[in-house]
Every structure is written in structure tokens, then in C-alpha cells.
Design a protein around this motif. Structure first.
Motif, PDB file in Angstrom:
ATOM      1  N   GLY A 120      32.498  39.608  28.485  1.00 19.31           N
ATOM      2  CA  GLY A 120      31.221  38.903  28.456  1.00 19.31           C
ATOM      3  C   GLY A 120      31.368  37.397  28.472  1.00 19.31           C
ATOM      4  N   ARG A 121      30.292  36.707  28.121  1.00 20.52           N
ATOM      5  CA  ARG A 121      30.233  35.241  28.058  1.00 20.52           C
ATOM      6  C   ARG A 121      30.616  34.571  29.362  1.00 20.52           C
ATOM      7  NH1 ARG A 121      32.313  33.915  21.934  1.00 20.52           N
ATOM      8  NH2 ARG A 121      30.960  35.429  20.948  1.00 20.52           N
ATOM      9  N   GLY A 122      30.405  35.269  30.483  1.00 23.48           N
ATOM     10  CA  GLY A 122      30.659  34.678  31.789  1.00 23.48           C
ATOM     11  C   GLY A 122      32.051  34.898  32.338  1.00 23.48           C
ATOM     12  N   PHE A 123      32.943  35.525  31.539  1.00 17.27           N
ATOM     13  CA  PHE A 123      34.308  35.756  32.024  1.00 17.27           C
ATOM     14  C   PHE A 123      34.250  36.691  33.221  1.00 17.27           C
ATOM     15  CE2 PHE A 123      38.649  37.268  32.169  1.00 17.27           C
ATOM     16  CZ  PHE A 123      39.368  36.133  31.822  1.00 17.27           C
ATOM     17  N   PRO A 124      35.083  36.472  34.241  1.00 21.21           N
ATOM     18  CA  PRO A 124      35.078  37.318  35.442  1.00 21.21           C
ATOM     19  C   PRO A 124      35.280  38.798  35.125  1.00 21.21           C
ATOM     20  CG  PRO A 124      36.324  35.335  35.852  1.00 21.21           C
ATOM     21  CD  PRO A 124      36.026  35.356  34.378  1.00 21.21           C
ATOM     22  N   ASP A 125      34.833  39.642  36.042  1.00 21.57           N
ATOM     23  CA  ASP A 125      34.827  41.091  35.848  1.00 21.57           C
ATOM     24  C   ASP A 125      36.204  41.735  35.830  1.00 21.57           C
ATOM     25  OD1 ASP A 125      31.992  41.397  35.729  1.00 21.57           O
ATOM     26  OD2 ASP A 125      31.938  41.087  37.901  1.00 21.57           O
ATOM     27  N   VAL A 126      37.126  41.249  36.661  1.00 23.57           N
ATOM     28  CA  VAL A 126      38.461  41.849  36.744  1.00 23.57           C
ATOM     29  C   VAL A 126      39.507  40.768  37.013  1.00 23.57           C
ATOM     30  CG1 VAL A 126      37.664  44.114  37.571  1.00 23.57           C
ATOM     31  CG2 VAL A 126      38.275  42.361  39.222  1.00 23.57           C
ATOM     32  N   ILE A 127      40.742  41.117  36.697  1.00 16.95           N
ATOM     33  CA  ILE A 127      41.900  40.304  37.093  1.00 16.95           C
ATOM     34  C   ILE A 127      42.724  41.179  38.025  1.00 16.95           C
ATOM     35  CG2 ILE A 127      43.969  39.068  36.355  1.00 16.95           C
ATOM     36  CD1 ILE A 127      42.575  38.654  33.639  1.00 16.95           C
ATOM     37  N   VAL A 128      42.966  40.682  39.225  1.00 18.75           N
ATOM     38  CA  VAL A 128      43.732  41.415  40.225  1.00 18.75           C
ATOM     39  C   VAL A 128      45.075  40.720  40.384  1.00 18.75           C
ATOM     40  CG1 VAL A 128      43.776  42.254  42.603  1.00 18.75           C
ATOM     41  CG2 VAL A 128      41.581  42.040  41.409  1.00 18.75           C
ATOM     42  N   THR A 129      46.152  41.490  40.272  1.00 25.16           N
ATOM     43  CA  THR A 129      47.487  40.928  40.439  1.00 25.16           C
ATOM     44  C   THR A 129      48.246  41.709  41.499  1.00 25.16           C
ATOM     45  OG1 THR A 129      48.313  42.283  38.603  1.00 25.16           O
ATOM     46  CG2 THR A 129      47.700  40.025  38.089  1.00 25.16           C
ATOM     47  N   GLY A 130      49.144  41.007  42.134  1.00 25.44           N
ATOM     48  CA  GLY A 130      49.973  41.629  43.160  1.00 25.44           C
ATOM     49  C   GLY A 130      50.691  40.567  43.954  1.00 25.44           C
ATOM     50  N   TYR A 131      51.418  41.018  44.954  1.00 28.78           N
ATOM     51  CA  TYR A 131      52.162  40.097  45.800  1.00 28.78           C
ATOM     52  C   TYR A 131      51.210  39.394  46.761  1.00 28.78           C
ATOM     53  CZ  TYR A 131      55.623  38.083  48.842  1.00 28.78           C
ATOM     54  OH  TYR A 131      56.369  37.185  49.572  1.00 28.78           O
ATOM     55  N   SER A 132      51.236  38.069  46.731  1.00 26.61           N
ATOM     56  CA  SER A 132      50.413  37.253  47.623  1.00 26.61           C
ATOM     57  C   SER A 132      51.271  36.784  48.790  1.00 26.61           C
ATOM     58  CB  SER A 132      49.854  36.041  46.875  1.00 26.61           C
ATOM     59  OG  SER A 132      49.307  35.113  47.781  1.00 26.61           O
ATOM     60  N   TRP A 144      30.783  29.322  33.068  1.00 26.46           N
ATOM     61  CA  TRP A 144      32.208  29.634  33.015  1.00 26.46           C
ATOM     62  C   TRP A 144      32.900  29.150  34.282  1.00 26.46           C
ATOM     63  CZ3 TRP A 144      36.623  31.732  34.763  1.00 26.46           C
ATOM     64  CH2 TRP A 144      37.611  32.027  33.831  1.00 26.46           C
ATOM     65  N   HIS A 145      32.307  29.434  35.437  1.00 24.60           N
ATOM     66  CA  HIS A 145      32.888  29.008  36.717  1.00 24.60           C
ATOM     67  C   HIS A 145      32.962  27.480  36.797  1.00 24.60           C
ATOM     68  CE1 HIS A 145      32.865  32.775  39.367  1.00 24.60           C
ATOM     69  NE2 HIS A 145      32.599  33.179  38.141  1.00 24.60           N
ATOM     70  N   ALA A 146      31.926  26.807  36.329  1.00 21.52           N
ATOM     71  CA  ALA A 146      31.898  25.342  36.381  1.00 21.52           C
ATOM     72  C   ALA A 146      32.981  24.730  35.490  1.00 21.52           C
ATOM     73  CB  ALA A 146      30.521  24.832  35.964  1.00 21.52           C
ATOM     74  N   ALA A 147      33.311  25.387  34.397  1.00 22.81           N
ATOM     75  CA  ALA A 147      34.310  24.858  33.469  1.00 22.81           C
ATOM     76  C   ALA A 147      35.740  25.194  33.891  1.00 22.81           C
ATOM     77  CB  ALA A 147      34.058  25.397  32.060  1.00 22.81           C
ATOM     78  N   TYR A 148      35.900  26.137  34.826  1.00 29.19           N
ATOM     79  CA  TYR A 148      37.226  26.564  35.248  1.00 29.19           C
ATOM     80  C   TYR A 148      37.857  25.467  36.101  1.00 29.19           C
ATOM     81  CZ  TYR A 148      40.839  29.951  36.441  1.00 29.19           C
ATOM     82  OH  TYR A 148      42.028  30.615  36.566  1.00 29.19           O
ATOM     83  N   PRO A 149      39.172  25.242  35.976  1.00 27.45           N
ATOM     84  CA  PRO A 149      39.824  24.160  36.732  1.00 27.45           C
ATOM     85  C   PRO A 149      39.645  24.312  38.246  1.00 27.45           C
ATOM     86  CG  PRO A 149      41.318  25.066  35.084  1.00 27.45           C
ATOM     87  CD  PRO A 149      40.108  25.969  35.118  1.00 27.45           C
ATOM     88  N   ASP A 150      39.381  23.200  38.902  1.00 29.50           N
ATOM     89  CA  ASP A 150      39.276  23.203  40.363  1.00 29.50           C
ATOM     90  C   ASP A 150      40.556  23.747  40.975  1.00 29.50           C
ATOM     91  OD1 ASP A 150      36.751  22.117  40.328  1.00 29.50           O
ATOM     92  OD2 ASP A 150      37.421  20.066  40.673  1.00 29.50           O
ATOM     93  N   GLY A 151      40.408  24.600  41.964  1.00 34.01           N
ATOM     94  CA  GLY A 151      41.563  25.158  42.641  1.00 34.01           C
ATOM     95  C   GLY A 151      42.185  26.341  41.927  1.00 34.01           C
ATOM     96  N   GLY A 152      41.642  26.683  40.750  1.00 31.58           N
ATOM     97  CA  GLY A 152      42.162  27.842  40.027  1.00 31.58           C
ATOM     98  C   GLY A 152      41.892  29.118  40.806  1.00 31.58           C
ATOM     99  N   PRO A 153      42.670  30.144  40.576  1.00 29.19           N
ATOM    100  CA  PRO A 153      42.509  31.381  41.338  1.00 29.19           C
ATOM    101  C   PRO A 153      41.305  32.188  40.849  1.00 29.19           C
ATOM    102  CG  PRO A 153      44.260  31.653  39.747  1.00 29.19           C
ATOM    103  CD  PRO A 153      43.781  30.229  39.644  1.00 29.19           C
ATOM    104  N   LEU A 154      40.119  31.819  41.335  1.00 29.81           N
ATOM    105  CA  LEU A 154      38.870  32.458  40.931  1.00 29.81           C
ATOM    106  C   LEU A 154      37.980  32.597  42.156  1.00 29.81           C
ATOM    107  CD1 LEU A 154      36.650  33.322  38.841  1.00 29.81           C
ATOM    108  CD2 LEU A 154      36.161  30.879  38.587  1.00 29.81           C
ATOM    109  N   ILE A 155      37.535  33.837  42.436  1.00 28.69           N
ATOM    110  CA  ILE A 155      36.630  34.037  43.556  1.00 28.69           C
ATOM    111  C   ILE A 155      35.499  34.980  43.158  1.00 28.69           C
ATOM    112  CG2 ILE A 155      38.458  33.690  45.277  1.00 28.69           C
ATOM    113  CD1 ILE A 155      38.262  36.733  45.853  1.00 28.69           C
ATOM    114  N   ILE A 156      34.456  34.965  43.963  1.00 27.31           N
ATOM    115  CA  ILE A 156      33.378  35.942  43.869  1.00 27.31           C
ATOM    116  C   ILE A 156      33.608  36.926  45.002  1.00 27.31           C
ATOM    117  CG2 ILE A 156      30.892  36.326  44.032  1.00 27.31           C
ATOM    118  CD1 ILE A 156      30.576  33.379  43.052  1.00 27.31           C
ATOM    119  N   ALA A 157      33.682  38.215  44.675  1.00 27.65           N
ATOM    120  CA  ALA A 157      33.917  39.245  45.680  1.00 27.65           C
ATOM    121  C   ALA A 157      32.689  40.133  45.812  1.00 27.65           C
ATOM    122  CB  ALA A 157      35.130  40.082  45.313  1.00 27.65           C
ATOM    123  N   ARG A 158      32.247  40.292  47.046  1.00 30.19           N
ATOM    124  CA  ARG A 158      31.135  41.198  47.340  1.00 30.19           C
ATOM    125  C   ARG A 158      31.614  42.438  48.094  1.00 30.19           C
ATOM    126  NH1 ARG A 158      26.662  38.525  45.889  1.00 30.19           N
ATOM    127  NH2 ARG A 158      26.803  36.272  45.769  1.00 30.19           N
TER     128      ARG A 158
END
Length: 96
Positions: free
Chosen positions: A32-44, A71-85
């Protein structure tokens, strides 16, 4: 008091697609509190390394909630955060 976290209707389908592509998915929507729904990890492929990506899942034209916007606004610019549809949003980020 903690309320049940809303799960986007497309979340199970997206998570299944990402796991089928060999990615690891950890559910975090219950934080909650705006934290993203999932963390996805793997080979990039673009990074040539294992990486972790914070993913906010949205269905259709759903918008970020006020907490998510903050939450998104406070996250560091360029951090690994996306919105997925769609599943391709994350697959593309991993170069797949």
C-alpha cells in the motif's frame, strides 16, 4: 487498520506472462501507500546484468491513485520504475 489491497484485473495474466518468459515476480501490492504492485527481476539484455524493476500495474486507462502519484514523484529520476498495462511493457524493458 489495514484494508485489503486492490489487485488490478489484469495482474494475474501479466504475472503469468512474465514468469513464462523466465522472470521472477514478487508481489508487493499489499504494501500500500503507493508502493508499486510487483518487483520483477531477471536478466536484462540492455543492461547485460540481472536487474530489478518496480512495476505499477494498471488496467486499460486506469490512472495512478493519489498515493501512487506521490510515491512515483518521490522516486529517484531514472530509477527502474514503470507503469505496465500489457506484458510487453516489462518484456521490452528487459530486452525481450
Amino acid at each position: 487498520m489495514r484494508y485489503a489491497a486492490k489487485v488490478d484485473v489484469n495482474q494475474a495474466k501479466l504475472v503469468r506472462a512474465w514468469r513464462d518468459a523466465g522472470l521472477h515476480v514478487a508481489h508487493t501490492h499489499q504494501l500500500g501507500r503507493g508502493f508499486p504492485d510487483v518487483i520483477v527481476t531477471g536478466y536484462s539484455i540492455p543492461l547485460n546484468a540481472v536487474a530489478a524493476l518496480l512495476v505499477e500495474i494498471k488496467d486499460g486507462n486506469d490512472k495512478l491513485t493519489e498515493n501512487e502519484q506521490e510515491w512515483h514523484a518521490a522516486y529517484p529520476d531514472g530509477g527502474p520504475l514503470i507503469i505496465a498495462r500489457v506484458a510487453a511493457d516489462v518484456l521490452k524493458w528487459f530486452g525481450r
